[in-house]
Design a protein around this motif. Sequence first.
Motif, mmCIF file in Angstrom:
data_model
loop_
_atom_site.group_PDB
_atom_site.id
_atom_site.type_symbol
_atom_site.label_atom_id
_atom_site.label_comp_id
_atom_site.label_asym_id
_atom_site.label_seq_id
_atom_site.Cartn_x
_atom_site.Cartn_y
_atom_site.Cartn_z
ATOM 1 N N ASP A 20 0.815 -1.222 0.000
ATOM 2 C CA ASP A 20 0.000 0.000 0.000
ATOM 3 C C ASP A 20 0.849 1.272 0.000
ATOM 4 N N MET A 21 2.139 1.146 0.253
ATOM 5 C CA MET A 21 2.987 2.315 0.516
ATOM 6 C C MET A 21 2.992 3.350 -0.604
ATOM 7 N N GLU A 22 3.007 2.933 -1.844
ATOM 8 C CA GLU A 22 3.037 3.916 -2.935
ATOM 9 C C GLU A 22 1.789 4.801 -2.903
ATOM 10 N N ILE A 23 0.640 4.193 -2.692
ATOM 11 C CA ILE A 23 -0.609 4.964 -2.623
ATOM 12 C C ILE A 23 -0.598 5.877 -1.405
ATOM 13 N N LEU A 24 -0.118 5.366 -0.263
ATOM 14 C CA LEU A 24 -0.076 6.181 0.950
ATOM 15 C C LEU A 24 0.879 7.350 0.802
ATOM 16 N N GLN A 25 2.011 7.126 0.144
ATOM 17 C CA GLN A 25 2.949 8.225 -0.112
ATOM 18 C C GLN A 25 2.289 9.294 -0.977
ATOM 19 N N ASN A 26 1.500 8.880 -1.962
ATOM 20 C CA ASN A 26 0.799 9.851 -2.815
ATOM 21 C C ASN A 26 -0.209 10.664 -2.010
ATOM 22 N N ILE A 27 -0.965 9.996 -1.144
ATOM 23 C CA ILE A 27 -1.927 10.707 -0.293
ATOM 24 C C ILE A 27 -1.189 11.662 0.630
ATOM 25 N N PHE A 28 -0.092 11.206 1.212
ATOM 26 C CA PHE A 28 0.713 12.044 2.090
ATOM 27 C C PHE A 28 1.184 13.293 1.350
ATOM 28 N N SER A 29 1.668 13.119 0.128
ATOM 29 C CA SER A 29 2.144 14.249 -0.675
ATOM 30 C C SER A 29 1.021 15.225 -1.005
ATOM 31 N N SER A 57 -7.767 7.212 2.462
ATOM 32 C CA SER A 57 -7.167 7.818 3.645
ATOM 33 C C SER A 57 -6.431 6.760 4.450
ATOM 34 N N PHE A 58 -5.560 7.257 5.326
ATOM 35 C CA PHE A 58 -4.862 6.350 6.223
ATOM 36 C C PHE A 58 -4.542 7.053 7.529
ATOM 37 N N ALA A 59 -4.344 6.243 8.560
ATOM 38 C CA ALA A 59 -3.967 6.754 9.879
ATOM 39 C C ALA A 59 -2.533 6.343 10.151
ATOM 40 N N SER A 60 -1.787 7.271 10.719
ATOM 41 C CA SER A 60 -0.376 7.055 10.974
ATOM 42 C C SER A 60 -0.057 7.396 12.424
ATOM 43 N N LEU A 61 0.747 6.550 13.071
ATOM 44 C CA LEU A 61 1.195 6.819 14.443
ATOM 45 C C LEU A 61 2.312 7.851 14.421
ATOM 46 N N LEU A 62 2.202 8.828 15.308
ATOM 47 C CA LEU A 62 3.199 9.894 15.424
ATOM 48 C C LEU A 62 3.445 10.196 16.894
ATOM 49 N N LEU A 63 4.515 10.925 17.150
ATOM 50 C CA LEU A 63 4.762 11.472 18.484
ATOM 51 C C LEU A 63 4.446 12.961 18.443
ATOM 52 N N ASN A 64 3.676 13.431 19.424
ATOM 53 C CA ASN A 64 3.389 14.864 19.467
ATOM 54 C C ASN A 64 4.519 15.597 20.185
#
Length: 122
Positions: A20-29, A57-64
């Motif tokens: 899925d990474m290519e699609i997620l990278q496109n959404i991120f961009s 869409s996708f959900a990503s874990l981050l640190l605030n």
Amino acid sequence: MESKALLQEKITFREVYIFDMEILQNIFSQNNCVKAEGKMLFGIPFLLAEKDNKINSFASLLLNSNNEIVYKIYDDGSLTDKDKTLFEKYISNFMKKKRSANFNNAQQLKHSTDHFVHFLNF
């Protein structure tokens, strides 16, 4: 009397896979995300939403800024408010059940994110 069938677009959720990474990278961009301290704030994608067999869409874990584990939703612009609410509820329930270190240990998430971003070669 003539009746019309209403097509209801169903949104589905699933875990993210490497393919899925290519699609997620496109959404991120598409979200005009910028680099911070030389790294993209991509995080670790863990869930995605699909509508009409298309990832939107996708959900990503981050640190605030307080070094707490949070998530961010990135979408392609087609996510409705209703869909976002459903996705957020799904994410919340999913995160309550996860016991892995990335969901519970800020240092582990930072380490995993660094490796993941390097792997994606941002």
